[in-house]
Design an enzyme around this catalytic site. Structure first.
Site, PDB file in Angstrom:
ATOM      1  N   LYS A 200       8.347 -95.812  28.476  1.00  0.00           N
ATOM      2  CA  LYS A 200       7.381 -95.716  27.372  1.00  0.00           C
ATOM      3  C   LYS A 200       8.115 -95.415  26.072  1.00  0.00           C
ATOM      4  CE  LYS A 200       4.845 -92.497  25.266  1.00  0.00           C
ATOM      5  NZ  LYS A 200       4.775 -93.008  23.877  1.00  0.00           N
ATOM      6  N   GLY A 253      12.496 -85.620  24.340  1.00  0.00           N
ATOM      7  CA  GLY A 253      11.513 -85.295  23.318  1.00  0.00           C
ATOM      8  C   GLY A 253      11.508 -83.802  23.064  1.00  0.00           C
ATOM      9  N   SER A 254      10.376 -83.322  22.601  1.00  0.00           N
ATOM     10  CA  SER A 254      10.307 -81.910  22.220  1.00  0.00           C
ATOM     11  C   SER A 254      10.216 -81.013  23.453  1.00  0.00           C
ATOM     12  CB  SER A 254       9.081 -81.694  21.335  1.00  0.00           C
ATOM     13  OG  SER A 254       7.913 -82.033  22.067  1.00  0.00           O
ATOM     14  N   THR A 255      10.623 -79.782  23.280  1.00  0.00           N
ATOM     15  CA  THR A 255      10.535 -78.796  24.362  1.00  0.00           C
ATOM     16  C   THR A 255       9.071 -78.567  24.741  1.00  0.00           C
ATOM     17  OG1 THR A 255      12.636 -77.792  23.813  1.00  0.00           O
ATOM     18  CG2 THR A 255      11.047 -76.379  24.933  1.00  0.00           C
ATOM     19  N   GLU A 256       8.204 -78.594  23.733  1.00  0.00           N
ATOM     20  CA  GLU A 256       6.774 -78.401  23.980  1.00  0.00           C
ATOM     21  C   GLU A 256       6.226 -79.461  24.944  1.00  0.00           C
ATOM     22  OE1 GLU A 256       4.862 -78.790  20.251  1.00  0.00           O
ATOM     23  OE2 GLU A 256       2.846 -78.484  21.071  1.00  0.00           O
ATOM     24  N   GLY A 258       8.054 -81.406  26.801  1.00  0.00           N
ATOM     25  CA  GLY A 258       8.845 -81.277  28.036  1.00  0.00           C
ATOM     26  C   GLY A 258       8.154 -80.373  29.046  1.00  0.00           C
ATOM     27  N   GLU A 275      15.680 -83.978  28.248  1.00  0.00           N
ATOM     28  CA  GLU A 275      16.546 -83.793  27.073  1.00  0.00           C
ATOM     29  C   GLU A 275      15.640 -83.334  25.947  1.00  0.00           C
ATOM     30  OE1 GLU A 275      19.747 -84.072  26.721  1.00  0.00           O
ATOM     31  OE2 GLU A 275      20.127 -84.779  28.756  1.00  0.00           O
ATOM     32  N   CYS A 309      18.291 -84.137  17.537  1.00  0.00           N
ATOM     33  CA  CYS A 309      18.102 -82.998  18.437  1.00  0.00           C
ATOM     34  C   CYS A 309      19.276 -82.037  18.330  1.00  0.00           C
ATOM     35  CB  CYS A 309      17.942 -83.497  19.861  1.00  0.00           C
ATOM     36  SG  CYS A 309      19.189 -84.689  20.311  1.00  0.00           S
ATOM     37  N   GLU A 406      12.681 -75.388  15.673  1.00  0.00           N
ATOM     38  CA  GLU A 406      13.304 -76.669  15.369  1.00  0.00           C
ATOM     39  C   GLU A 406      12.493 -77.368  14.280  1.00  0.00           C
ATOM     40  OE1 GLU A 406      13.010 -79.912  18.260  1.00  0.00           O
ATOM     41  OE2 GLU A 406      15.130 -80.300  17.905  1.00  0.00           O
TER      42      GLU A 406
HETATM   43  P1  NAP Z   1       7.634 -85.547  21.379  1.00  0.00           P
HETATM   44  O1  NAP Z   1       6.465 -85.336  20.518  1.00  0.00           O
HETATM   45  O2  NAP Z   1       7.933 -84.581  22.464  1.00  0.00           O
HETATM   46  O3  NAP Z   1       7.475 -87.011  21.990  1.00  0.00           O
HETATM   47  C1  NAP Z   1       8.419 -87.594  22.829  1.00  0.00           C
HETATM   48  C2  NAP Z   1       7.762 -88.661  23.667  1.00  0.00           C
HETATM   49  O4  NAP Z   1       6.819 -88.053  24.550  1.00  0.00           O
HETATM   50  C3  NAP Z   1       6.973 -89.684  22.850  1.00  0.00           C
HETATM   51  O5  NAP Z   1       7.119 -90.935  23.466  1.00  0.00           O
HETATM   52  C4  NAP Z   1       5.561 -89.137  22.967  1.00  0.00           C
HETATM   53  O6  NAP Z   1       4.548 -90.076  22.735  1.00  0.00           O
HETATM   54  C5  NAP Z   1       5.548 -88.665  24.392  1.00  0.00           C
HETATM   55  N1  NAP Z   1       4.496 -87.704  24.706  1.00  0.00           N
HETATM   56  C6  NAP Z   1       3.795 -86.903  23.869  1.00  0.00           C
HETATM   57  N2  NAP Z   1       2.910 -86.157  24.556  1.00  0.00           N
HETATM   58  C7  NAP Z   1       3.044 -86.484  25.857  1.00  0.00           C
HETATM   59  C8  NAP Z   1       2.407 -86.053  27.056  1.00  0.00           C
HETATM   60  N3  NAP Z   1       1.454 -85.128  27.060  1.00  0.00           N
HETATM   61  N4  NAP Z   1       2.820 -86.603  28.231  1.00  0.00           N
HETATM   62  C9  NAP Z   1       3.792 -87.526  28.254  1.00  0.00           C
HETATM   63  N5  NAP Z   1       4.411 -87.988  27.152  1.00  0.00           N
HETATM   64  C10 NAP Z   1       4.055 -87.468  25.959  1.00  0.00           C
HETATM   65  O7  NAP Z   1       8.985 -85.642  20.531  1.00  0.00           O
HETATM   66  P2  NAP Z   1       9.228 -86.497  19.225  1.00  0.00           P
HETATM   67  O8  NAP Z   1       8.537 -85.838  18.101  1.00  0.00           O
HETATM   68  O9  NAP Z   1       8.988 -87.928  19.489  1.00  0.00           O
HETATM   69  O10 NAP Z   1      10.828 -86.342  19.080  1.00  0.00           O
HETATM   70  C11 NAP Z   1      11.403 -85.234  18.540  1.00  0.00           C
HETATM   71  C12 NAP Z   1      11.872 -84.267  19.625  1.00  0.00           C
HETATM   72  O11 NAP Z   1      12.744 -84.916  20.531  1.00  0.00           O
HETATM   73  C13 NAP Z   1      12.673 -83.131  19.053  1.00  0.00           C
HETATM   74  O12 NAP Z   1      12.260 -81.921  19.638  1.00  0.00           O
HETATM   75  C14 NAP Z   1      14.099 -83.453  19.469  1.00  0.00           C
HETATM   76  O13 NAP Z   1      14.946 -82.354  19.552  1.00  0.00           O
HETATM   77  C15 NAP Z   1      13.904 -84.118  20.761  1.00  0.00           C
HETATM   78  N6  NAP Z   1      15.064 -84.975  21.092  1.00  0.00           N
HETATM   79  C16 NAP Z   1      15.940 -84.546  22.030  1.00  0.00           C
HETATM   80  C17 NAP Z   1      17.045 -85.306  22.335  1.00  0.00           C
HETATM   81  C18 NAP Z   1      18.032 -84.829  23.362  1.00  0.00           C
HETATM   82  O14 NAP Z   1      18.852 -85.639  23.792  1.00  0.00           O
HETATM   83  N7  NAP Z   1      18.000 -83.575  23.763  1.00  0.00           N
HETATM   84  C19 NAP Z   1      17.250 -86.529  21.715  1.00  0.00           C
HETATM   85  C20 NAP Z   1      16.337 -86.947  20.757  1.00  0.00           C
HETATM   86  C21 NAP Z   1      15.236 -86.151  20.457  1.00  0.00           C
HETATM   87  P3  NAP Z   1       4.094 -90.421  21.216  1.00  0.00           P
HETATM   88  O15 NAP Z   1       4.738 -91.718  20.984  1.00  0.00           O
HETATM   89  O16 NAP Z   1       2.628 -90.487  21.181  1.00  0.00           O
HETATM   90  O17 NAP Z   1       4.606 -89.340  20.333  1.00  0.00           O
END
Ligand code: NAP
Ligand code: MG
Length: 503
Positions: A200, A253-256, A258, A275, A309, A406
């Site tokens: 996705k 994605g975000s820890t939240e 996650g 991640e 991230c 963050e």
């Molecule tokens: P996000 O809001 O956690 O979203 C990540 C993905 O999860 C998106 O595809 C999102 O869909 C989906 N998602 C949202 N709610 C969900 C749920 N309830 N169940 C399943 N999937 C769901 O994060 P983001 O704002 O896109 O990205 C920023 C975050 O990613 C930051 O916290 C960053 O640190 C982290 N990150 C970490 C790494 C690493 O390697 N550690 C790398 C890059 C980014 P939508 O498309 O609707 O949002």
């Protein structure tokens, strides 16, 4: 600076054609619309204009895609292919990414907002390299023979060995900050290990991932092995994370979110790799070469508009050099050319979306309310697109949200420290995250002592944001479970089977 300035990179005919076609999703080798027929708008963050529409997939689409992946894993030709054949397909994906490099860079810059110079030099090249690196592992995934002693069967002989087998059907969910590269980090190892997948893409940035899916088809990935969906987190990501026919979820994605994934996957104890976010400390010692440390610390936070991230978002500078370093970083921040990603001279683009812009602006307001001072930056640029000034905050305290949370934008907090002592290490590690960290110093002994005490998955020394397909990347603490890249990532997608034969 204006979203429609002249001098923007002209989109190639291939990119124009790609954008002009309705965007569908890939399920079982066929491009199709969402079952509901619903779509959502995709934006150019440099000016807020619509660049296309993507399929708003929901539970029914997830179910179709997962069933296709299940069938391809259980019955398809994929598992009967030799490791060498599989490796060659993965290698070819890397080759095709290079062949279509300029188109991919344009799509990425247009959809995400990042400078095209960065998309060309980093995102696209790293994505290709990831597939090339992973391809070599396909033929090197080996078990071992194991001598047994079984004390309760004296005299009996056994031949025992382990097999490394693909984990099965994998659900993958990625964010928007490096859309193509995050897809590559996920798809490279999943295909190399012989799994099948439903990926996705992030709702903000679906374009390059859809183009990558076409490339994978062109490279010879069989129908059903790779299924790619677009849609929102709740209606599309959540049912994927909870689907009973999925063996494993890999999430970035975000820890939240996650934590929501952990809950969704817990029902049937799916395997998980995560991640997640970071709030990484970047430490400059007073013996550092400041010609390296100052631009290094600036790019540690401002690269990719701070939407990394691993961003070096908490800067610690030794007292003796604090004023000089702060002057240097503020000057570097003011010197960054902010503009639309498609302008080849742009060094920092807009934030990815209105939502992200509002989120980061909210942090800036909370920092100001709490008493933090902007040494430079802190304001919006222009009135169109999501442009924000590179921002350096000082006078922060450990309790402030800008210091602990963050921000995921071009905002660094800077604080001085006296000595490289336990208190500095406590402060550096005083975060729920543990993704990355940085040290700038010329003293080898101090560097190694500090590197061993930072509780983070990566320590960069006299450099920052250096990524390589061969180098594992991932988090301690609430920054995640497991590692991406390198040999380590293969573990995420393999089961170990012990075979024990009485001779
Ligand atoms: P996000 O809001 O956690 O979203 C990540 C993905 O999860 C998106 O595809 C999102 O869909 C989906 N998602 C949202 N709610 C969900 C749920 N309830 N169940 C399943 N999937 C769901 O994060 P983001 O704002 O896109 O990205 C920023 C975050 O990613 C930051 O916290 C960053 O640190 C982290 N990150 C970490 C790494 C690493 O390697 N550690 C790398 C890059 C980014 P939508 O498309 O609707 O949002
Ligand atoms: Mg977009």
């Amino acid at each position: 600076m204006d979203g429609n300035d002249g001098g923007l990179t002209a989109l190639s005919p291939a990119v124009r054609k790609f954008l002009s076609q309705p965007k569908q999703v890939l399920i079982n080798g066929k491009w199709q619309s969402a079952q509901s027929g619903k779509t959502f708008e995709v934006f150019n963050p440099a000016n807020g204009e619509i660049i296309g529409h993507a399929a708003a997939c929901e539970k029914d689409d997830v179910d179709l895609a997962v069933r296709a992946a299940r069938k391809a894993f259980d019955e398809g030709p994929w598992r009967r292919m030799t490791a060498s054949e599989r490796g060659r397909i993965v290698w070819k994906i890397g080759d095709l990414i290079l062949k279509y490099a300029e188109d991919l860079a344009q799509l990425e810059s247009l959809d995400n907002g990042k400078p095209i110079a960065v998309a060309r030099a980093a995102d696209v090249l790293l994505a290709a390299d990831l597939f090339h690196y992973m391809a070599g592992w396909a033929t090197k995934i080996e078990g071992s023979t194991i001598p047994l002693s079984v004390p309760y069967t004296p005299g009996a002989e056994y031949h025992a060995y382990t097999r490394k087998e693909p984990i099965g059907v994998v659900g993958q969910i990625i964010p928007w900050n490096f859309p193509l590269l995050m897809a590559a980090w996920k798809l490279g190892p999943v295909l190399t290990t012989g799994c099948t997948v439903v990926l996705k893409l992030a709702e903000e940035t679906p374009m390059s991932g859809l183009r990558l899916a076409e490339i994978c088809q062109e490279a010879g990935v069989p129908d059903g092995v790779l299924n790619v969906l677009t849609g929102f987190g709740e209606p599309c990501g959540a049912p994927l994370a909870a689907h009973p026919l999925v063996d494993k979820i890999a999430f970035t994605g975000s820890t939240e979110v996650g934590k929501l994934i952990v809950k969704a996957a817990s029902h049937d104890l799916k395997k998980l790799s995560l991640e997640l976010g970071g709030k990484s400390p970047n430490i400059i010692l007073d013996d550092a070469d400041l010609d390296i440390a100052i631009p290094g610390a600036a790019s540690a936070i401002f690269f990719n508009q701070g939407q990394c991230c691993a961003a070096g978002s908490r800067l610690f500078v030794q007292e003796k050099i604090y004023d000089k370093v702060m002057d240097g970083i503020a000057k570097a921040a003011r010197g960054i050319k902010v503009g639309p990603g498609l302008d080849p001279s742009t060094q920092m683009g807009p934030l990815v979306s209105q939502i992200q812009f509002d989120r980061v602006s909210g942090f800036l307001k909370s920092g100001a309310d709490d008493g933090a001072k902007a040494l430079t930056g802190g304001k919006r640029i222009g009135d169109r697109g999501y442009f924000l000034e590179p921002t350096v905050l000082v006078d922060t305290t450990e309790k402030m949200s800008v210091y602990q949370d963050e921000i995921f934008g071009p905002v660094v907090t800077a604080t001085p420290f006296k000595e490289l002592d336990d208190d500095l290490i406590r402060r550096a590690n005083d975060t729920v995250f543990g993704l990355a960290s940085g040290i700038y110093s010329t003293n080898a002994s101090k560097i190694h002592r500090l590197a061993s005490r930072l509780r983070a998955g990566t320590v960069w020394v006299n450099c920052y944001n250096i990524f390589d397909a061969a180098l594992p990347f991932g988090g301690y603490k609430q920054s995640g479970w497991g590692r991406e890249m390198g040999q380590e990532v293969l573990k995420n997608y393999l089961e170990t089977k012990s075979v024990c034969i009485s001779l």
